[in-house]
Design a protein around this motif. Structure first.
Motif, short mmCIF file in Angstrom:
data_model
loop_
_atom_site.label_atom_id
_atom_site.label_comp_id
_atom_site.label_asym_id
_atom_site.label_seq_id
_atom_site.Cartn_x
_atom_site.Cartn_y
_atom_site.Cartn_z
N LEU A 697 20.07 -15.37 -5.84
CA LEU A 697 20.34 -14.60 -7.06
C LEU A 697 21.79 -14.15 -7.14
N ASP A 698 22.28 -14.01 -8.36
CA ASP A 698 23.55 -13.32 -8.59
C ASP A 698 23.31 -11.86 -8.18
N PRO A 699 24.17 -11.31 -7.32
CA PRO A 699 23.88 -9.97 -6.80
C PRO A 699 23.84 -8.89 -7.88
N GLN A 700 24.58 -9.07 -8.96
CA GLN A 700 24.59 -8.02 -9.99
C GLN A 700 23.53 -8.26 -11.05
N ALA A 701 23.49 -9.48 -11.57
CA ALA A 701 22.58 -9.75 -12.69
C ALA A 701 21.20 -10.17 -12.22
N ARG A 702 21.07 -10.53 -10.93
CA ARG A 702 19.80 -11.01 -10.34
C ARG A 702 19.27 -12.26 -11.04
N ILE A 703 20.15 -13.09 -11.55
CA ILE A 703 19.74 -14.35 -12.16
C ILE A 703 19.79 -15.45 -11.09
N PRO A 704 18.81 -16.38 -11.10
CA PRO A 704 18.82 -17.44 -10.10
C PRO A 704 19.83 -18.55 -10.42
N GLU A 705 20.14 -19.32 -9.39
CA GLU A 705 21.13 -20.39 -9.51
C GLU A 705 20.45 -21.71 -9.92
N TYR A 706 19.99 -21.78 -11.18
CA TYR A 706 19.33 -23.00 -11.66
C TYR A 706 20.30 -24.15 -11.85
N LYS A 707 21.59 -23.85 -11.94
CA LYS A 707 22.53 -24.87 -12.39
C LYS A 707 23.23 -25.61 -11.27
N ALA A 708 23.01 -25.26 -10.02
CA ALA A 708 23.67 -26.01 -8.96
C ALA A 708 22.96 -25.82 -7.62
N CYS A 709 22.47 -26.93 -7.05
CA CYS A 709 22.04 -26.89 -5.66
C CYS A 709 22.26 -28.28 -5.07
N ALA A 710 22.19 -28.37 -3.76
CA ALA A 710 22.45 -29.65 -3.10
C ALA A 710 21.18 -30.49 -3.08
N ALA A 711 21.32 -31.80 -3.35
CA ALA A 711 20.13 -32.65 -3.46
C ALA A 711 20.40 -34.05 -2.91
N GLN A 712 19.30 -34.76 -2.65
CA GLN A 712 19.38 -36.16 -2.22
C GLN A 712 18.46 -36.98 -3.12
N VAL A 713 18.79 -38.25 -3.32
CA VAL A 713 17.93 -39.11 -4.13
C VAL A 713 17.81 -40.47 -3.45
N PHE A 714 16.59 -41.04 -3.44
CA PHE A 714 16.48 -42.42 -2.97
C PHE A 714 15.34 -43.15 -3.68
N PRO A 715 15.44 -44.49 -3.77
CA PRO A 715 14.44 -45.26 -4.51
C PRO A 715 13.08 -45.22 -3.81
N LEU A 716 12.02 -45.14 -4.61
CA LEU A 716 10.67 -45.16 -4.03
C LEU A 716 10.15 -46.59 -3.93
N HIS A 717 10.56 -47.45 -4.85
CA HIS A 717 10.12 -48.84 -4.83
C HIS A 717 11.34 -49.71 -5.02
N GLU A 718 11.33 -50.83 -4.38
CA GLU A 718 12.45 -51.78 -4.50
C GLU A 718 12.59 -52.25 -5.94
#
Ligand SMILES: Nc1nc2c(c(=O)[nH]1)N[C@H]1C(S)=C(S)[C@@H](COP(=O)(O)OP(=O)(O)OC[C@H]3O[C@@H](n4cnc5c(=O)[nH]c(N)nc54)[C@H](O)[C@@H]3O)O[C@H]1N2
Ligand SMILES: Nc1nc2c(c(=O)[nH]1)N[C@H]1C(S)=C(S)[C@@H](COP(=O)(O)OP(=O)(O)OC[C@H]3O[C@@H](n4cnc5c(=O)[nH]c(N)nc54)[C@H](O)[C@@H]3O)O[C@H]1N2
Ligand code: SF4
Ligand SMILES: [Mo]
Length: 729
Positions: A697-718
């Motif tokens: 959360l933002d410490p003052q507004a207590r809003i969550p960080e929906y707009k940026a987090c670290a992620a990985q992606v990979f194909p499920l089927h060839e």
């Protein structure tokens, strides 16, 4: 040609633009929707949701009978939640479970609600009680809900989706100016010569305001600067596009300020007359060179300079922003950088300028005005500031000192405090935290800690599944009331249809709940005997000065933009012409901080989440309407360069994972996103974006960080299994 039985003028229930609608009704069915050409907000224009998004009203899954769990009806103790998931509605007829939904009458359901809320209150006191209001419901509905929890349960644990939305903007504007609504009217953009749109995908999310913006560019020669990591449609209309990495707003906008100061483009007279803290602030800008900003954001330094010059030298410069600014762990700081730009240049306090956080839900502005917030009574009166509680004690006929002066818990905190020693009873009117709060795996664990959950909605959504009692409310088309749109315009909502089945308008349900609680507590307050919502708004207007001049008669046609100080006052299209509510506008020195989670070897992408034109949040309304056919499936946007590197083709099923969860969905390979950035819309339960998002959360507004987090992606089927389904991609 069908002749309607009636044509009812009302307001669109989707977004904060607040378009006027005419519902054409025949045999209690809305068969056509139009909009009057003389409507001040939208001049007859509507987007696809406003025109076609209503058949959720008739969807067979809409619940129109009060429902209670079998265990409650049988007076049994609450069984373990583990037995709940098998119980669906309507029941499947197999082995009875204590969690089966049983249809009942209103009397039984309301008495059970009052009995159990009062029992928990007696056992554990005010801190065990909490409620979520609804930015979809009317001002009157929301006012009553917070009144119940404040006046009867003596708690400020009252909040709604504004916390997940513009909380960062509200906190910043409160700190720097002393108020938080949009300063100007959206349509004034027609007379702006330069305007910035940042973190707002306006064409999809505020389509009719986007229409005004496009006209400003195409017909009036205005220059548009888009600051957004995605190539949103407005980029086609822009003079400049700054594609920043998600989470780097503070660097980019502070660098613009740096240029404005270094090149002497600031408005000295305005700064001297109207602001404070300039000297200190200028020192803090030293580090924000355009080259530093380029390094962290990826935006060329030269483009930052050009944007700064363009905005600073405008005659009427305006800034419009959305969730890309607010929904970060430094959302308050992001919004402050925009406030600083307006204060530096004096692009505020005049027509066609201003600071314009586009409010999202149809009535999020109004729900905030009505005090559905843990730190404020209605009218933004701080609960902990002297004199405010006294006003409401008088209005509600409560003994002096009766109302709580303690700050309540915010939306996300209410659930994270659920448990035997924290929040035990929660009343949710029209919200869907099990789709819309961040980190759903954790949210699910929290919601399971509650002892009693009341859900008042149209459908049993992903949250309703956890409820003990379900109270069927009516949507906008079946009730009277008011919504307050993003330009602070209070407009009439009118019933066009009778309530479906046994469903009832929220305000009526709440009055009946309140009377039962009051009787059980022996705690009389002033009134729950309203004959019509207009009497509820009149009660608000008696205490909240900004609403003092608003009556149902006066807003019969076009609505009024608050502040409306008295019955003669014409309303206020733009704010701050003389002064700011806190006196001087305040510069607040800032440092650059990154998003809480940045990419690394394990999670090399930045995931950002947001919206699509055709869908609404958790999908409860739009996925039960014909809009679902236009966009039936979830997907993740990935840039062609990234897709190639990861062996991903357009339409292929992929898995996206973060430290909190994973979802399987199709890939959409597109240059709409930038290299290194994935985008997932938040609307699809089968691949819920919020399984992935970070609940920091933002410490003052207590809003969550929906707009940026670290992620990985990979194909499920060839290979791709089947072509992409029909839809707009
Ligand atoms: N169709 C539709 N319309 C809606 C809604 C809906 O669900 N569906 N919801 C309504 C509500 S409640 C709201 S709050 C509004 C929200 O309206 P918007 O604010 O437009 O919503 P989002 O799509 O969440 O995000 C907006 C933009 O932020 C950008 N962005 C992401 N990260 C960053 C960043 O770090 N910096 C910057 N500058 N930009 C970034 C994204 O690329 C995206 O274009 O829409 C309202 N209108
Ligand atoms: N990943 C991610 N998550 C997000 C966001 C994001 O950008 N990314 N954005 C956040 C933002 S800005 C917001 S505003 C929230 C929205 O979060 P929510 O408010 O939880 O989302 P909605 O789906 O709009 O839920 C509204 C509910 O109200 C019900 N409803 C509609 N009309 C009425 C009525 O008249 N009476 C009653 N009682 N119920 C009614 C609907 O059926 C639905 O269940 O989501 C947040 N979550
Ligand atoms: S722009 Fe917003 S208010 Fe207007 S029709 Fe579309 S969803 Fe409704
Ligand atoms: Mo929102």
């Amino acid at each position: 040609m069908i002749t309607p039985d009636r044509v009812v003028r009302t307001v669109c229930p989707y977004c904060g633009v607040g378009c006027a609608l005419e519902l054409h009704v025949k045999d209690d069915l809305i068969y056509r929707v139009t909009s009057p050409f003389d409507s001040v907000v939208n001049q007859g224009n509507l987007c696809v949701k406003g025109r076609f998004g209503y058949n959720f009203i008739y969807h067979p899954k809409r619940v129109t009978v009060p429902l209670v769990r079998r265990y409650l009806l049988e007076g049994q103790p609450r069984p373990p939640r583990a037995e709940a998931p098998q119980a669906s509605y309507p029941g499947n007829g197999s082995t009875p479970s204590p969690w089966d939904w049983i249809e009942t009458d209103w009397e039984t359901a309301l008495n059970l609600v009052a009995d159990h809320l009062v029992r928990i209150y007696r056992e554990s006191g005010p801190k065990a009680m909490a409620t979520y209001g609804s930015a979809k419901a009317t001002n009157e509905d929301n006012y009553l809900l917070q009144k119940i929890f404040r006046a009867l349960f003596r708690t400020n644990n009252v909040d709604h989706c504004t916390r997940l939305c513009h909380a960062g903007s509200v906190t910043a504007l409160m700190q720097s100016l002393g108020t938080s609504a949009m300063s100007n009217t959206a349509i004034e953009v027609l007379d702006s010569d330069v305007f910035i749109v940042t973190g707002s995908n306006t064409t999809e999310n505020h389509p009719i305001i986007a229409l005004h913006m496009k006209r400003a560019v195409r017909e009036r020669g205005a220059k548009l600067i888009v600051v957004d990591p995605r190539r949103i449609e407005l980029v086609d209309f822009a003079e400049l596009w700054l594609p920043l990495r998600p989470g780097t707003n503070v660097a980019v906008f502070s660098a613009m300020a740096h240029v404005i100061v270094k090149e002497g483009l600031y408005n000295r007279a305005f700064i001297e007359a109207r602001t404070e803290g300039f000297e200190e602030y200028v020192k803090s800008l030293e580090k924000f060179t355009p080259e530093f900003a380029e390094n962290v954001s990826g935006v060329p330094a030269e483009d930052i300079r050009r944007a700064a010059r363009l905005y600073a030298t405008a005659k009427n410069g305006a800034i419009f922003w959305g969730m890309g600014i607010s929904q970060l762990s430094h959302g308050t700081a992001s919004a402050l950088t925009l406030v600083h730009l307006a204060l530096l240049t004096g692009h505020i306090g005049r027509r066609s300028t201003g600071l314009n956080p586009l409010r999202g839900q149809n009535n999020v502005q109004g729900s905030s005005d009505m005090g559905v917030m843990p730190f404020h009574f209605p009218g933004y009166m701080r609960v902990d500031a002297p004199g405010n509680a006294e006003k409401w004690e008088k209005a509600w006929n409560i003994e002096p000192g009766g109302l709580s002066r303690e700050l309540g818990l915010t939306t996300t905190e209410i659930l994270s405090h659920a448990g035997p020693h924290g929040v035990r009873a929660l009343y949710i009117m029209g919200e869907n935290p099990m789709m819309t709060e961040p980190n759903l795996n954790k949210t699910r664990h929290h919601i399971e800690q509650l002892d009693f959950l009341v859900v008042q909605d149209l459908f049993i959504n992903e949250t309703g599944v956890y409820a003990d009692v379900f109270l069927p409310a009516t949507p906008f088309a079946e009730k009277d009331g008011t919504f307050t749109n993003t330009d602070r315009r209070v407009q009439r909502v009118r019933a066009a249809l009778p309530p479906r089945g046994q469903s009832r308008p929220d305000w009526q349900i709440l009055c009946d709940v309140a009377k039962r609680i009051e009787a059980r507590l022996g705690r009389p307050t002033a009134g729950w005997e309203y004959q019509h919502p207009s009497e509820i708004l009149a009660e608000v207007s008696r205490v909240v000065p900004e609403y003092a001049g608003i009556t149902y008669e006066r807003i019969e046609k076009d609505g009024l933009q608050y502040p409306v100080w008295d019955l003669k006052h014409p309303g206020t299209p733009f704010l701050f012409s003389e002064t700011f509510p806190r006196g001087r506008g305040r510069f607040i020195p800032l440092d650059y901080v990154t998003a809480a989670e940045t990419p690394d070897d394990e999670y090399p992408f930045i995931l950002t989440t947001g919206r699509l034109l055709e869908h609404w949040h958790g999908g409860t309304l739009t996925r039960h309407s014909s809009l679902d056919e236009l966009y039936p499936q979830a997907y993740v946007e990935i840039h062609p360069a990234d897709a190639e590197m990861h062996g991903i083709q357009d339409g292929m099923m992929v898995k996206v994972s973060t430290r909190r969860g994973e979802v399987a969905l199709r890939a959409h390979v597109t240059e709409k996103t930038t290299v290194g950035v994935l985008f997932i819309p938040m609307h699809f339960a089968e691949a819920a974006a919020n399984l992935l998002t970070n609940d920091v959360l933002d410490p003052q507004a207590r809003i969550p960080e929906y707009k940026a987090c670290a992620a990985q992606v990979f194909p499920l089927h060839e290979e791709m299994l089947s072509p992409l389904p029909r839809g707009r991609y």
